[in-house]
Design a protein around this motif. Structure first.
Motif, PDB file in Angstrom:
ATOM      1  N   SER A  18      68.783 -12.018  -1.980  1.00 17.57           N
ATOM      2  CA  SER A  18      68.459 -13.213  -3.138  1.00 17.57           C
ATOM      3  C   SER A  18      68.866 -14.058  -3.947  1.00 17.57           C
ATOM      4  O   SER A  18      70.042 -13.395  -4.542  1.00 17.57           O
ATOM      5  CB  SER A  18      66.883 -12.852  -2.795  1.00 17.57           C
ATOM      6  N   ARG A  19      69.071 -15.186  -4.203  1.00 13.88           N
ATOM      7  CA  ARG A  19      69.253 -15.772  -5.709  1.00 13.88           C
ATOM      8  C   ARG A  19      68.828 -15.398  -6.830  1.00 13.88           C
ATOM      9  O   ARG A  19      69.486 -14.824  -7.563  1.00 13.88           O
ATOM     10  CB  ARG A  19      69.128 -17.226  -5.844  1.00 13.88           C
ATOM     11  N   GLU A  20      67.950 -14.158  -6.985  1.00 11.11           N
ATOM     12  CA  GLU A  20      68.087 -13.733  -7.921  1.00 11.11           C
ATOM     13  C   GLU A  20      68.227 -12.451  -7.930  1.00 11.11           C
ATOM     14  O   GLU A  20      69.030 -11.913  -9.457  1.00 11.11           O
ATOM     15  CB  GLU A  20      65.755 -13.207  -8.013  1.00 11.11           C
ATOM     16  N   ALA A  21      68.733 -11.483  -7.105  1.00  9.40           N
ATOM     17  CA  ALA A  21      69.560 -10.430  -6.819  1.00  9.40           C
ATOM     18  C   ALA A  21      71.031 -10.670  -6.987  1.00  9.40           C
ATOM     19  O   ALA A  21      71.291  -9.882  -7.713  1.00  9.40           O
ATOM     20  CB  ALA A  21      69.155  -9.701  -5.955  1.00  9.40           C
ATOM     21  N   GLU A  22      71.282 -11.751  -7.126  1.00  8.77           N
ATOM     22  CA  GLU A  22      72.560 -12.180  -7.273  1.00  8.77           C
ATOM     23  C   GLU A  22      72.553 -12.873  -9.066  1.00  8.77           C
ATOM     24  O   GLU A  22      73.803 -12.247  -9.374  1.00  8.77           O
ATOM     25  CB  GLU A  22      73.226 -13.417  -6.353  1.00  8.77           C
ATOM     26  N   GLY A 216      71.939   3.027  -5.248  1.00 11.42           N
ATOM     27  CA  GLY A 216      70.304   2.518  -4.036  1.00 11.42           C
ATOM     28  C   GLY A 216      71.315   1.466  -3.720  1.00 11.42           C
ATOM     29  O   GLY A 216      72.138   0.944  -4.177  1.00 11.42           O
ATOM     30  N   ALA A 217      70.546  -0.100  -3.428  1.00 13.28           N
ATOM     31  CA  ALA A 217      70.970  -1.102  -3.075  1.00 13.28           C
ATOM     32  C   ALA A 217      70.574  -1.885  -4.192  1.00 13.28           C
ATOM     33  O   ALA A 217      69.470  -2.731  -3.989  1.00 13.28           O
ATOM     34  CB  ALA A 217      70.163  -1.865  -1.632  1.00 13.28           C
ATOM     35  N   TRP A 218      71.542  -2.434  -4.762  1.00 14.11           N
ATOM     36  CA  TRP A 218      70.941  -3.557  -5.859  1.00 14.11           C
ATOM     37  C   TRP A 218      70.497  -5.093  -5.312  1.00 14.11           C
ATOM     38  O   TRP A 218      69.511  -5.298  -6.244  1.00 14.11           O
ATOM     39  CB  TRP A 218      72.667  -4.285  -6.325  1.00 14.11           C
ATOM     40  N   TYR A 219      70.213  -5.119  -3.941  1.00 13.02           N
ATOM     41  CA  TYR A 219      69.884  -6.369  -3.708  1.00 13.02           C
ATOM     42  C   TYR A 219      68.008  -6.508  -3.005  1.00 13.02           C
ATOM     43  O   TYR A 219      67.553  -7.312  -3.300  1.00 13.02           O
ATOM     44  CB  TYR A 219      70.593  -6.257  -2.374  1.00 13.02           C
ATOM     45  N   LEU A 220      68.227  -4.314  -3.548  1.00 22.81           N
ATOM     46  CA  LEU A 220      66.532  -4.561  -2.800  1.00 22.81           C
ATOM     47  C   LEU A 220      66.205  -4.235  -4.248  1.00 22.81           C
ATOM     48  O   LEU A 220      64.657  -4.376  -4.614  1.00 22.81           O
ATOM     49  CB  LEU A 220      66.517  -3.372  -2.657  1.00 22.81           C
ATOM     50  N   ASP A 221      66.566  -3.278  -5.249  1.00 21.81           N
ATOM     51  CA  ASP A 221      66.159  -2.994  -7.039  1.00 21.81           C
ATOM     52  C   ASP A 221      66.549  -2.980  -7.784  1.00 21.81           C
ATOM     53  O   ASP A 221      65.678  -2.959  -8.329  1.00 21.81           O
ATOM     54  CB  ASP A 221      66.318  -1.144  -6.408  1.00 21.81           C
ATOM     55  N   GLN A 222      68.109  -3.695  -7.821  1.00 22.65           N
ATOM     56  CA  GLN A 222      68.730  -3.203  -8.738  1.00 22.65           C
ATOM     57  C   GLN A 222      68.964  -3.031  -9.900  1.00 22.65           C
ATOM     58  O   GLN A 222      68.319  -2.694 -11.534  1.00 22.65           O
ATOM     59  CB  GLN A 222      67.661  -5.131 -10.070  1.00 22.65           C
TER      60      GLN A 222
END
Length: 254
Positions: A18-22, A216-222
């Motif tokens: 997501s844009r927020e994750a990026e 973990g996965a940054w794009y899921l959990d940050q």
């Protein structure tokens, strides 16, 4: 040797994130010089990466620029290639200054004897079919043939061929890679810290002779890990500093 504090980030999958994750990842990368002295990327920074002779994917351009800025600021960056960003490591080295490798990395992060690997193909039985496929996909002839495709077509094909490895967490909840890491930690000549990515399951656990971790996965959990001389922490990025500490393992307790 990588100096501490060391930030560890995994599986950002830029391109489907997501844009927020990026934006959060870019913010974190910009704060690294304020708190950390090195950075480790545990693979799959991109959902798809390939370096043609005269072209590169536009996705993640700002992240690459941020990594180059870290290199220019004297912050060493170690990039463990994953199964989504395993083609074109030479271009990534040249453009960012990062140390990029597809092989497991064994070395010191501060005082921690550490083994790093993305994690794809490490489970003995479950990953046997994938290991055969990986041999084909990473063969020089396959890479050359793929490079002849137009980038738009190549990216379209790649985006439709990797749904299962990006959409969710490992079905075993990360148990398979935890077992692999625990075996390495139990070896008398093994490391004291093992870190993987790939499973998308954030974890920090004392096991065997040391510590097993997964950012973990940054794009899921940050989420991300921070290694310093005294301890390892798992943290939740919340858009501000300091981040929320979720787990902590003290080195003196080992």
């Amino acid at each position: 040797m990588l100096p501490t504090p060391c930030y560890v980030v995994g599986d950002a999958h830029l391109g489907v994130a997501s844009r927020e994750a990026e934006r959060g990842l870019l913010h974190l990368l910009r704060t690294v010089p304020e708190d950390a002295r090195s950075l480790v990327i545990m693979g799959d920074l991109f959902d798809f990466w390939f370096a043609w002779r005269h072209a590169m994917p536009r996705v993640g351009f700002r992240a690459l620029a941020a990594l180059a800025d870290l290199h220019d600021a004297g912050i060493p960056v170690l990039w463990i290639g994953g199964n989504h960003d395993c083609w074109g490591g030479e271009a990534l080295r040249a453009e960012t200054g990062a140390e990029y490798t597809l092989d497991p990395w064994r070395g010191l992060i501060g005082p921690w004897d550490t083994l790093l690997a993305h994690g794809d193909g490490l489970r003995d039985k479950e990953d046997a079919p994938y290991r055969r496929l990986r041999t084909v996909l990473r063969h020089p002839l396959s890479i050359t043939a793929f490079s002849w495709l137009h980038p738009n077509l190549a990216t379209w094909i790649a985006a439709r061929s990797s749904h299962t490895s990006r959409k969710a967490r490992a079905r075993d909840g990360g148990a398979g890679l935890l077992a692999v890491g625990s075996a390495a930690l139990a070896d008398p000549d093994g490391p004291r810290l093992v870190l993987h990515g790939h499973s998308h399951v954030p974890m920090l656990r004392q096991t065997g002779r040391g510590v097993y971790g997964n950012a973990g996965a940054w794009y899921l959990d940050q989420q991300y890990l921070v290694i310093d001389d005294a301890a390892i922490t798992r943290r939740q990025w919340n858009g501000a500093t300091p981040a929320t500490v979720l787990d902590r393992i003290e080195r003196q307790a080992l």
